[in-house]
Write a protein that holds these residues in place. Structure first.
Motif, PDB file in Angstrom:
ATOM      1  N   ARG A 152       0.862  -1.184   0.000  1.00 33.16           N
ATOM      2  CA  ARG A 152       0.000   0.000   0.000  1.00 33.16           C
ATOM      3  C   ARG A 152       0.895   1.230   0.000  1.00 33.16           C
ATOM      4  O   ARG A 152       1.514   1.555   1.010  1.00 33.16           O
ATOM      5  CB  ARG A 152      -0.911   0.015   1.227  1.00 33.16           C
ATOM      6  CG  ARG A 152      -1.903   1.178   1.224  1.00 33.16           C
ATOM      7  CD  ARG A 152      -2.512   1.406   2.597  1.00 33.16           C
ATOM      8  NE  ARG A 152      -3.518   2.463   2.587  1.00 33.16           N
ATOM      9  CZ  ARG A 152      -3.250   3.781   2.574  1.00 33.16           C
ATOM     10  NH1 ARG A 152      -1.995   4.204   2.551  1.00 33.16           N
ATOM     11  NH2 ARG A 152      -4.245   4.662   2.586  1.00 33.16           N
ATOM     12  N   THR A 153       0.956   1.916  -1.132  1.00 32.04           N
ATOM     13  CA  THR A 153       1.768   3.130  -1.220  1.00 32.04           C
ATOM     14  C   THR A 153       0.907   4.383  -1.142  1.00 32.04           C
ATOM     15  O   THR A 153       1.405   5.465  -0.827  1.00 32.04           O
ATOM     16  CB  THR A 153       2.554   3.179  -2.555  1.00 32.04           C
ATOM     17  OG1 THR A 153       1.627   3.354  -3.639  1.00 32.04           O
ATOM     18  CG2 THR A 153       3.357   1.894  -2.755  1.00 32.04           C
ATOM     19  N   GLY A 154      -0.376   4.242  -1.466  1.00 30.99           N
ATOM     20  CA  GLY A 154      -1.259   5.399  -1.510  1.00 30.99           C
ATOM     21  C   GLY A 154      -1.099   6.221  -2.777  1.00 30.99           C
ATOM     22  O   GLY A 154      -1.712   7.276  -2.925  1.00 30.99           O
ATOM     23  N   TYR A 156      -1.280   6.318  -7.015  1.00 31.52           N
ATOM     24  CA  TYR A 156      -1.837   5.661  -8.211  1.00 31.52           C
ATOM     25  C   TYR A 156      -2.221   6.740  -9.210  1.00 31.52           C
ATOM     26  O   TYR A 156      -2.285   7.922  -8.868  1.00 31.52           O
ATOM     27  CB  TYR A 156      -3.052   4.810  -7.852  1.00 31.52           C
ATOM     28  CG  TYR A 156      -4.188   5.595  -7.234  1.00 31.52           C
ATOM     29  CD1 TYR A 156      -5.156   6.220  -8.022  1.00 31.52           C
ATOM     30  CD2 TYR A 156      -4.301   5.738  -5.848  1.00 31.52           C
ATOM     31  CE1 TYR A 156      -6.187   6.958  -7.464  1.00 31.52           C
ATOM     32  CE2 TYR A 156      -5.324   6.478  -5.275  1.00 31.52           C
ATOM     33  CZ  TYR A 156      -6.257   7.087  -6.092  1.00 31.52           C
ATOM     34  OH  TYR A 156      -7.280   7.823  -5.531  1.00 31.52           O
ATOM     35  N   ASP A 177      -3.423  -0.729  -3.265  1.00 27.55           N
ATOM     36  CA  ASP A 177      -3.588   0.627  -3.800  1.00 27.55           C
ATOM     37  C   ASP A 177      -4.865   0.763  -4.626  1.00 27.55           C
ATOM     38  O   ASP A 177      -5.437   1.851  -4.717  1.00 27.55           O
ATOM     39  CB  ASP A 177      -2.362   1.021  -4.630  1.00 27.55           C
ATOM     40  CG  ASP A 177      -1.210   1.492  -3.742  1.00 27.55           C
ATOM     41  OD1 ASP A 177      -1.472   1.941  -2.615  1.00 27.55           O
ATOM     42  OD2 ASP A 177      -0.048   1.389  -4.177  1.00 27.55           O
ATOM     43  N   VAL A 180      -7.279   1.685  -2.098  1.00 26.03           N
ATOM     44  CA  VAL A 180      -7.131   3.107  -1.766  1.00 26.03           C
ATOM     45  C   VAL A 180      -7.921   3.956  -2.766  1.00 26.03           C
ATOM     46  O   VAL A 180      -8.654   4.883  -2.390  1.00 26.03           O
ATOM     47  CB  VAL A 180      -5.640   3.518  -1.773  1.00 26.03           C
ATOM     48  CG1 VAL A 180      -5.506   5.041  -1.646  1.00 26.03           C
ATOM     49  CG2 VAL A 180      -4.883   2.838  -0.645  1.00 26.03           C
ATOM     50  N   TYR A 200      -0.506   2.190 -11.812  1.00 21.03           N
ATOM     51  CA  TYR A 200       0.682   2.985 -11.462  1.00 21.03           C
ATOM     52  C   TYR A 200       1.153   3.788 -12.666  1.00 21.03           C
ATOM     53  O   TYR A 200       0.856   3.427 -13.800  1.00 21.03           O
ATOM     54  CB  TYR A 200       1.809   2.079 -10.960  1.00 21.03           C
ATOM     55  CG  TYR A 200       1.508   1.430  -9.636  1.00 21.03           C
ATOM     56  CD1 TYR A 200       1.110   2.202  -8.542  1.00 21.03           C
ATOM     57  CD2 TYR A 200       1.615   0.053  -9.477  1.00 21.03           C
ATOM     58  CE1 TYR A 200       0.818   1.613  -7.315  1.00 21.03           C
ATOM     59  CE2 TYR A 200       1.339  -0.544  -8.260  1.00 21.03           C
ATOM     60  CZ  TYR A 200       0.931   0.237  -7.183  1.00 21.03           C
ATOM     61  OH  TYR A 200       0.648  -0.348  -5.984  1.00 21.03           O
TER      62      TYR A 200
END
Length: 200
Positions: A152-154, A156, A177, A180, A200
């Motif tokens: 989970r990077t937050g 996109y 993500d 998210v 991404y």
């Protein structure tokens, strides 16, 4: 917000539930096989009093033709939110209907995996169904061509009807993500009556 989610036991559904609850939302998570059972056929009754309904259900994978039952399930979902008085419906869609060139969908390309083809064609039919609905604020969210458990990077990107790829030509999003992005759409309502894609 008070949110009802169908398809809570799937890879994507589980992560959407987690993301929404971590943000303090009141989420009722239903599935056909989990501890909290609920079917989209009963949406009219189940959805009363909710702010948003999310569908993370997938086409049937039992070897039968998936399009007819999947279309029927989504028709029941649309009719149910109407009867329940819920304005907003967010649908986890497929990537196969995303365009890779003008007039060419991913599912129609020669290298598209045969094992996912029927499922993707069913999801494309469902997208056509939603595009005829003008009295519910639906949003159909297609993932990237590849989606799977990850980080989970937050971070996109959001696109429309075209497949999004990164600098190396890969179309990918982690399920975390993707969740998210779904939660952000729930909170912001930025794309009513549109299909969007997340990658991404």
């Amino acid at each position: 917000m008070k949110i009802l989610l169908f398809g809570a036991t799937g890879m994507v559904g589980q992560r959407i539930v987690t993301e929404l609850r971590n943000r303090g939302n009141d989420v009722t998570a239903l599935s056909r096989s989990g501890p909290d059972k609920g079917d989209v056929a009963d949406t009219a009754t189940l959805a009363r009093g909710y702010d948003v309904v999310i569908s993370a259900i997938a086409p049937p994978r039992d070897g039968t033709e998936p399009a007819p039952p999947f279309l029927a399930a989504n028709r029941a979902l649309i009719d149910g939110v109407r009867k329940a008085g819920v304005r907003r419906l967010i649908v986890v869609g497929g990537a196969g209907s995303l365009q890779v060139a003008p007039g060419l969908d991913l599912v129609d390309t020669p290298d598209f995996p045969e094992m996912y083809k029927k499922e993707s064609l069913a999801a494309r039919e469902v997208l056509k169904l939603y595009r005829e609905v003008d009295d519910v604020d639906w949003t159909y969210v297609s993932p990237a061509a590849e989606i799977g458990p990850g980080e989970r990077t937050g971070v996109y990107r959001i696109g429309g009807d075209q497949l999004l790829t990164d600098a190396r030509g890969r179309s990918y999003i982690s399920a975390e993500d993707f969740a998210v992005a779904i939660a952000d759409e729930v909170e912001n309502g930025a794309h009513p009556r549109k299909r969007i894609t997340v990658a991404y």
